[in-house]
Write a protein that holds these residues in place. Structure first.
Motif, PDB file in Angstrom:
ATOM      1  N   SER A 138      16.437  41.893  30.124  1.00 47.72           N
ATOM      2  CA  SER A 138      17.361  40.757  30.560  1.00 47.72           C
ATOM      3  C   SER A 138      18.457  41.416  31.166  1.00 47.72           C
ATOM      4  N   ALA A 177      18.038  43.277  34.574  1.00 49.09           N
ATOM      5  CA  ALA A 177      18.060  42.070  35.507  1.00 49.09           C
ATOM      6  C   ALA A 177      19.663  41.840  35.833  1.00 49.09           C
ATOM      7  N   PHE A 178      20.273  41.565  35.045  1.00 48.23           N
ATOM      8  CA  PHE A 178      21.596  40.883  35.181  1.00 48.23           C
ATOM      9  C   PHE A 178      22.287  42.190  35.951  1.00 48.23           C
ATOM     10  N   GLU A 215      21.129  44.664  37.847  1.00 45.57           N
ATOM     11  CA  GLU A 215      20.707  44.775  39.269  1.00 45.57           C
ATOM     12  C   GLU A 215      21.015  43.593  39.901  1.00 45.57           C
ATOM     13  N   TYR A 216      21.292  42.433  39.716  1.00 48.02           N
ATOM     14  CA  TYR A 216      21.623  41.309  40.390  1.00 48.02           C
ATOM     15  C   TYR A 216      23.117  41.455  40.635  1.00 48.02           C
ATOM     16  N   GLN A 217      23.902  42.382  39.926  1.00 51.83           N
ATOM     17  CA  GLN A 217      25.083  42.544  40.351  1.00 51.83           C
ATOM     18  C   GLN A 217      25.236  43.531  41.352  1.00 51.83           C
ATOM     19  N   GLY A 218      24.104  44.136  41.853  1.00 48.89           N
ATOM     20  CA  GLY A 218      24.153  45.224  42.766  1.00 48.89           C
ATOM     21  C   GLY A 218      23.958  46.754  42.386  1.00 48.89           C
TER      22      GLY A 218
END
Length: 142
Positions: free
Chosen positions: A88, A91-92, A94-97
């Protein structure tokens, strides 16, 4: 007028310090030998001018090493980490770039040059892919 009084009138605000979460502060104090060794290699822009932050808070997570310019996170993990436990968090981030590079403590301690080479390549790749804030006009534009 004394110099101290004059400077307090001209600049009445104290310097602003970044807020460090208590968790990040504890991790900084209790760093591993591998984290210390990697930090000595990358601090003060020693890796091709890229600036790293150590134990930097992003959202509710603390990343071991972060280069904000290139959006690269370097995690140096011991046996307490696993892909499932960090899913998790990964994922967070990577979602932030961010691109996340993970190395085991033993890799850093036995092959720091190789680890630094992989990190450097990732930094250069991210710099290359990052769009310019002032792109040149294309043929037919402008």
């Amino acid at each position: 007028m004394g110099e101290g009084l004059l400077s307090s009138i001209i600049n009445p605000m104290p310097p602003i310090r970044r807020q460090i979460s208590p968790h990040a502060a504890r991790l900084r104090r209790e760093r591993t030998d591998a984290e210390d060794r990697f930090w000595q290699a990358v601090r003060n822009r020693q890796l091709d001018g890229f600036k790293f932050r150590f134990q930097h808070t992003i959202g509710g997570y603390v990343a071991d090493f972060v280069c904000l310019e290139a959006m690269v996170i370097v995690e140096i993990d011991g046996s307490q980490h696993s892909e499932q436990a960090d899913a998790s968090r990964t994922a967070f981030l990577e979602y932030q770039g961010f691109t996340i590079l993970r190395f085991w403590n033993t890799e850093v301690l036995t092959n720091l040059e190789g680890v630094a080479s992989v990190v450097h390549a990732a930094l250069l790749e991210r710099r290359r892919r990052k769009p310019s804030p002032n792109p040149l006009p294309q043929a037919g534009e402008g």
